[in-house]
Design a protein around this motif. Structure first.
Motif, PDB file in Angstrom:
ATOM      1  N   UNK A 205       0.922  -1.268  -0.109  1.00  0.00           N
ATOM      2  CA  UNK A 205      -0.185   0.213  -0.134  1.00  0.00           C
ATOM      3  C   UNK A 205       0.808   0.973  -0.148  1.00  0.00           C
ATOM      4  N   UNK A 206       2.214   1.458   0.901  1.00  0.00           N
ATOM      5  CA  UNK A 206       3.025   2.539   1.009  1.00  0.00           C
ATOM      6  C   UNK A 206       3.448   2.535   0.042  1.00  0.00           C
ATOM      7  N   UNK A 207       3.982   2.065  -1.501  1.00  0.00           N
ATOM      8  CA  UNK A 207       3.776   1.785  -3.192  1.00  0.00           C
ATOM      9  C   UNK A 207       4.114   2.408  -3.333  1.00  0.00           C
ATOM     10  N   UNK A 208       1.977   2.043  -3.479  1.00  0.00           N
ATOM     11  CA  UNK A 208       1.183   2.234  -4.777  1.00  0.00           C
ATOM     12  C   UNK A 208       0.664   3.654  -4.198  1.00  0.00           C
ATOM     13  N   UNK A 209       1.056   4.278  -3.180  1.00  0.00           N
ATOM     14  CA  UNK A 209       0.943   5.687  -2.889  1.00  0.00           C
ATOM     15  C   UNK A 209       1.270   6.232  -3.225  1.00  0.00           C
ATOM     16  N   UNK A 210       3.181   6.032  -2.931  1.00  0.00           N
ATOM     17  CA  UNK A 210       3.879   6.745  -3.115  1.00  0.00           C
ATOM     18  C   UNK A 210       3.533   6.720  -5.344  1.00  0.00           C
ATOM     19  N   UNK A 211       3.253   6.105  -5.603  1.00  0.00           N
ATOM     20  CA  UNK A 211       3.200   5.932  -7.090  1.00  0.00           C
ATOM     21  C   UNK A 211       2.055   6.925  -7.514  1.00  0.00           C
ATOM     22  N   UNK A 212       0.610   7.144  -7.016  1.00  0.00           N
ATOM     23  CA  UNK A 212      -0.192   7.552  -6.282  1.00  0.00           C
ATOM     24  C   UNK A 212      -0.304   8.874  -7.138  1.00  0.00           C
ATOM     25  N   UNK A 213       1.093   9.434  -5.739  1.00  0.00           N
ATOM     26  CA  UNK A 213       1.526  10.798  -5.242  1.00  0.00           C
ATOM     27  C   UNK A 213       2.291  11.106  -6.828  1.00  0.00           C
ATOM     28  N   UNK A 214       3.052  10.798  -6.784  1.00  0.00           N
ATOM     29  CA  UNK A 214       3.856  10.528  -8.021  1.00  0.00           C
ATOM     30  C   UNK A 214       2.981  11.309  -8.934  1.00  0.00           C
ATOM     31  N   UNK A 215       1.705  10.826  -9.542  1.00  0.00           N
ATOM     32  CA  UNK A 215       1.358  10.463 -11.146  1.00  0.00           C
ATOM     33  C   UNK A 215       0.714  11.524 -10.658  1.00  0.00           C
ATOM     34  N   UNK A 216      -0.061  11.810  -9.581  1.00  0.00           N
ATOM     35  CA  UNK A 216      -1.393  13.141  -9.398  1.00  0.00           C
ATOM     36  C   UNK A 216      -0.303  15.000  -9.196  1.00  0.00           C
ATOM     37  N   UNK A 217       1.045  14.295  -9.089  1.00  0.00           N
ATOM     38  CA  UNK A 217       2.313  15.719  -8.895  1.00  0.00           C
ATOM     39  C   UNK A 217       2.003  16.408 -10.311  1.00  0.00           C
ATOM     40  N   UNK A 218       2.586  14.981 -11.935  1.00  0.00           N
ATOM     41  CA  UNK A 218       2.781  15.477 -12.976  1.00  0.00           C
ATOM     42  C   UNK A 218       1.600  15.708 -13.025  1.00  0.00           C
ATOM     43  N   UNK A 219       0.271  15.214 -13.301  1.00  0.00           N
ATOM     44  CA  UNK A 219      -0.653  15.862 -13.700  1.00  0.00           C
ATOM     45  C   UNK A 219      -0.454  17.566 -13.107  1.00  0.00           C
ATOM     46  N   UNK A 220      -0.868  17.885 -12.102  1.00  0.00           N
ATOM     47  CA  UNK A 220      -0.790  19.124 -11.318  1.00  0.00           C
ATOM     48  C   UNK A 220      -0.106  19.618 -11.963  1.00  0.00           C
ATOM     49  N   UNK A 221       0.785  19.699 -12.741  1.00  0.00           N
ATOM     50  CA  UNK A 221       2.299  20.581 -13.061  1.00  0.00           C
ATOM     51  C   UNK A 221       1.517  20.776 -14.318  1.00  0.00           C
ATOM     52  N   UNK A 222       0.806  19.771 -14.484  1.00  0.00           N
ATOM     53  CA  UNK A 222       0.184  20.607 -16.382  1.00  0.00           C
ATOM     54  C   UNK A 222      -0.407  21.635 -16.262  1.00  0.00           C
ATOM     55  N   UNK A 223      -1.106  22.228 -15.352  1.00  0.00           N
ATOM     56  CA  UNK A 223      -1.938  23.337 -15.524  1.00  0.00           C
ATOM     57  C   UNK A 223      -3.619  23.148 -14.661  1.00  0.00           C
ATOM     58  N   UNK A 224      -3.550  21.791 -14.597  1.00  0.00           N
ATOM     59  CA  UNK A 224      -4.879  21.478 -13.882  1.00  0.00           C
ATOM     60  C   UNK A 224      -5.050  21.977 -12.851  1.00  0.00           C
ATOM     61  N   UNK A 225      -6.039  22.022 -12.369  1.00  0.00           N
ATOM     62  CA  UNK A 225      -6.543  22.526 -11.057  1.00  0.00           C
ATOM     63  C   UNK A 225      -6.945  21.548  -9.850  1.00  0.00           C
TER      64      UNK A 225
END
Length: 442
Positions: A205-225
């Motif tokens: 669960x910890x590893x998949x959480x980190x994956x999600x945090x990374x992917x979310x961060x990548x999406x938000x950096x593209x300008x999505x609110x």
């Protein structure tokens, strides 16, 4: 088998300690890339540390190499001991150990087969689906409830063939770019071999959480609110049967993801906390490192003072005669356990537990400790390169580096180590070469 069991326990212990350190110090930090690297490195570090510790032992001031002890059978007049309840107990223990290992490998096989089935199911799903090639990845329109990614494939429900959410696709593209599928495969294989460790399921669960945090961060950096993206997450929760190999976009860690997205970034100075890993890793290495006397490649030498006194000629068991010798030097003896013959490097002397054992010549105690199959072992250094070894003792009457005189009581006959009844295993060596003790006994 015993060695494998010990190794599994060592790997589990190292992993557990390091994972607790992660939970205690690092999981709340927003340095997701570093945390991902740490979580992945936990796996090879825990596997390799016990092996490396054995390959590179700590140098020690001890000079005695204790070789593997070959089991010593008694002669024909004492063979009935092997038909005693002790033999049955040993046989029962061996059977129990074999059953335990059999259960372990059976469950490992089940886990590995499950991983293989999950992988094959994804390939079969892909082969019967509509494929749309994109730059760097493929869109797979299949019978799935939600969008998910697997390596360079993004699976999308068929119902969304004409219209699918680009923001979720961007999220899955981030998983592809960051190669998260490799992490998942590696962790599932590790879990297959160490399935008995309950912490691994929290680790997953910890590893998949980190994956999600990374992917979310990548999406938000593209300008999505952030608000719009969180609303999108709340609409994507209908997963009926999550698959550990590829399911990312799911409800259990949604709260963590939202918390992490709205959390202030950790200050750069906070990275200094990762330094704590170095002393912890060093302590683990030291904890599982064998000392040099267990590895002949790392034996230090010391100057043994020239000793007065004659050769090791005194019978080593007090008030006992040569008639009590039941196994001679050099005779090929068949082990009742391994059923294989081996060269006997000393003599075996039958005596009651607690019978005094004496030094056969003047010398210095070079070892007085428990040594696995040897049991309680004393090694005495004598003049002219001679050594005498006294194994399976019940207890010691001397300590390391103590000077002893011929006839001094150094210990007591026992039944420790790999022994089926009270006796003394006695050896004489000169410059490391075993000699027949009977040639010295007067």
């Amino acid at each position: 088998m015993n060695n494998l069991l010990i190794y599994l326990i060592q790997v589990t212990s190292i992993f557990s300690v390091l994972y607790f350190v992660y939970l205690l110090f690092f999981r709340r930090l927003t340095f997701h890339t570093i945390n991902r690297v740490i979580l992945i490195l936990l796996l090879p570090i825990s596997i390799l540390t016990p092996i490396l510790s054995n390959l590179f032992p700590i140098l020690s001031s001890k000079i005695v190499e204790v070789p593997l002890f070959e089991y010593v059978a008694f002669n024909s007049l004492d063979q009935q001991v092997f038909n005693s309840p002790q033999k049955e107990l040993m046989s029962s223990f061996l059977d129990y150990n074999a059953v335990l290992m059999g259960i372990y490998f059976l469950i490992v096989t089940v886990y590995l087969v499950r991983v293989l089935i999950n992988i094959l199911s994804i390939f079969l799903l892909k082969n019967r689906s509509i494929i749309k090639k994109q730059e760097g990845y493929k869109l797979i329109f299949a019978d799935v409830p939600e969008i998910f990614s697997y390596f360079k494939w993004i699976f999308i429900p068929k119902k969304d063939f004409k219209e699918y959410n680009n923001q979720i696709v961007e999220h899955e593209k981030s998983h592809i770019i960051l190669k998260h599928s490799w992490d998942v495969i590696l962790s599932e294989l590790y879990i297959s071999f160490f399935w008995f460790n309950p912490l691994l399921y929290f680790y997953r669960k910890s590893l998949k959480s980190i994956h999600e945090f990374q992917a979310d961060n990548e999406v938000l950096q593209k300008g999505i609110k952030t608000s719009e993206y969180m609303e999108l997450l709340l609409q994507s929760l209908e997963i009926q049967k999550p698959n550990n190999l590829y399911n990312y976009f799911n409800q259990p860690i949604l709260k963590k993801r939202i918390t992490m997205m709205t959390k202030p970034k950790s200050k750069r100075i906070s990275k200094i906390i990762y330094v704590i890993l170095f002393p912890i890793f060093t302590m683990l290495i030291l904890a599982f490192t064998k000392h040099s006397e267990e590895n002949s490649s790392y034996i230090k030498t010391i100057n043994i003072p020239k000793l007065t006194g004659d050769l090791p000629s005194l019978f080593p068991v007090k008030n006992i005669s040569k008639k009590s010798i039941v196994a001679s030097f050099g005779k090929s003896i068949k082990s009742p356990i391994t059923k294989k013959p081996f060269f006997h490097g000393g003599i075996d002397i039958i005596a009651s537990t607690g019978t005094p054992v004496v030094a056969s010549a003047d010398g210095i105690i070079n070892k007085a400790s428990s040594e696995n199959a040897w049991g309680n072992l004393i090694v005495i250094k004598h003049s002219h390169g001679y050594e005498t070894w006294y194994a399976h003792l019940n207890g010691f009457n001397v300590t390391k580096n103590q000077k002893v005189k011929k006839g001094d009581v150094i210990g007591y006959v026992g039944n420790t180590g790999r022994s089926l009844r009270p006796h003394l295993h006695y050896e004489v060596k000169q410059n490391g070469i075993r000699l027949n003790p009977k040639d010295f006994i007067q």
